[in-house]
Scaffold this motif. Sequence first.
Motif, PDB file in Angstrom:
ATOM      1  N   GLY A   1     -39.761  35.737 -18.377  1.00 57.88           N
ATOM      2  CA  GLY A   1     -39.155  35.523 -17.079  1.00 57.88           C
ATOM      3  C   GLY A   1     -37.671  35.259 -17.128  1.00 57.88           C
ATOM      4  N   GLU A   2     -37.079  35.195 -15.937  1.00 57.23           N
ATOM      5  CA  GLU A   2     -35.730  34.680 -15.787  1.00 57.23           C
ATOM      6  C   GLU A   2     -35.736  33.258 -16.339  1.00 57.23           C
ATOM      7  N   LYS A   3     -34.637  32.823 -16.965  1.00 58.52           N
ATOM      8  CA  LYS A   3     -34.658  31.595 -17.755  1.00 58.52           C
ATOM      9  C   LYS A   3     -35.102  30.371 -16.968  1.00 58.52           C
ATOM     10  N   LYS A   4     -34.591  30.187 -15.768  1.00 54.60           N
ATOM     11  CA  LYS A   4     -34.977  29.021 -14.964  1.00 54.60           C
ATOM     12  C   LYS A   4     -36.450  29.091 -14.596  1.00 54.60           C
ATOM     13  N   CYS A   5     -36.869  30.267 -14.148  1.00 48.56           N
ATOM     14  CA  CYS A   5     -38.266  30.445 -13.769  1.00 48.56           C
ATOM     15  C   CYS A   5     -39.169  30.261 -14.987  1.00 48.56           C
ATOM     16  N   HIS A   6     -38.759  30.798 -16.135  1.00 48.63           N
ATOM     17  CA  HIS A   6     -39.546  30.668 -17.358  1.00 48.63           C
ATOM     18  C   HIS A   6     -39.721  29.202 -17.740  1.00 48.63           C
ATOM     19  N   GLU A   7     -38.662  28.434 -17.648  1.00 46.87           N
ATOM     20  CA  GLU A   7     -38.744  27.011 -17.976  1.00 46.87           C
ATOM     21  C   GLU A   7     -39.770  26.308 -17.092  1.00 46.87           C
ATOM     22  N   GLN A   8     -39.753  26.622 -15.803  1.00 45.17           N
ATOM     23  CA  GLN A   8     -40.691  25.990 -14.878  1.00 45.17           C
ATOM     24  C   GLN A   8     -42.113  26.517 -15.082  1.00 45.17           C
TER      25      GLN A   8
END
Length: 269
Positions: free
Chosen positions: A251-258
């Motif tokens: 995922g996109e980095k922010k989305c992946h983190e969440q």
Amino acid sequence: MELPFGKEKENQIIAIGRRAASFIRNHFDRKDFEEETKDFDNSLVSFVDREAEHIITDGLNALFPNYGFITEEDTVTQEDDREFYWIIDPLDGTTNFLHGLEIFSVSIALATSDHQLIWGLVIDVMKDDEYHAAKNQGAWKNGHQLKLEPTPLKKSLIATGFPYYRFEHKDKYLRHFEAFMGACRGMRRCGSAAIDLVHVAEGVYGGFYEFDLHLWDVAAGALIIQEAGGIITDFQGDTERWKTSGHIVAGEKKCHEQMMELIKTSASA
């Protein structure tokens, strides 16, 4: 590292992928194919898969006779101790293809002998969209560069793939699915992991997850995501182990983190 070929050869590789895509599209339009099963129910194949793979492997072997292959349909002899390997799924989304659903793709990636992805191509066969990326050189769709913007999970669509012949992770999968249903804008299942991944790379989806994928399903799409500014890991956050486990969170980095935070919570529930 630098690519082992220049722009002219890159264009020739893309042309080989396009020949395979055209072959697949022509047979889909004519509906002149029959399904077969592999070693277990629901794992389907047709002569179109095998012939498309021949088009790709023959073309690439003519351009790069010293490169090895990792392929889905085993139409070419696999050899060890090669400096570079092509990773090929000639028709990702065979079940869609056989059932008349116009979502399937050609996926070609190049990796080094130490398993580093350095080039990738995904062609959405029926839309005729072309995605490609090169290590440290960016990702592109139809000539336009892809660059992901920060996107929170709650504002994202999330793509996944449902288990269809291996069910040992079913309970864990269902816990994750239930958790994501309430945390994002919606869940989608396309039927071609390669297309799901490039849709992440262009920001259509914020993220994607699935268990038990093969390297040829995801290699090209994974590099395209990375070069667009996203991230791909396994379910424990390891950035390399997904290549062998087949368990993917992208995922996109922010989305992946969440996504990873949610996965950790749902796994312990």
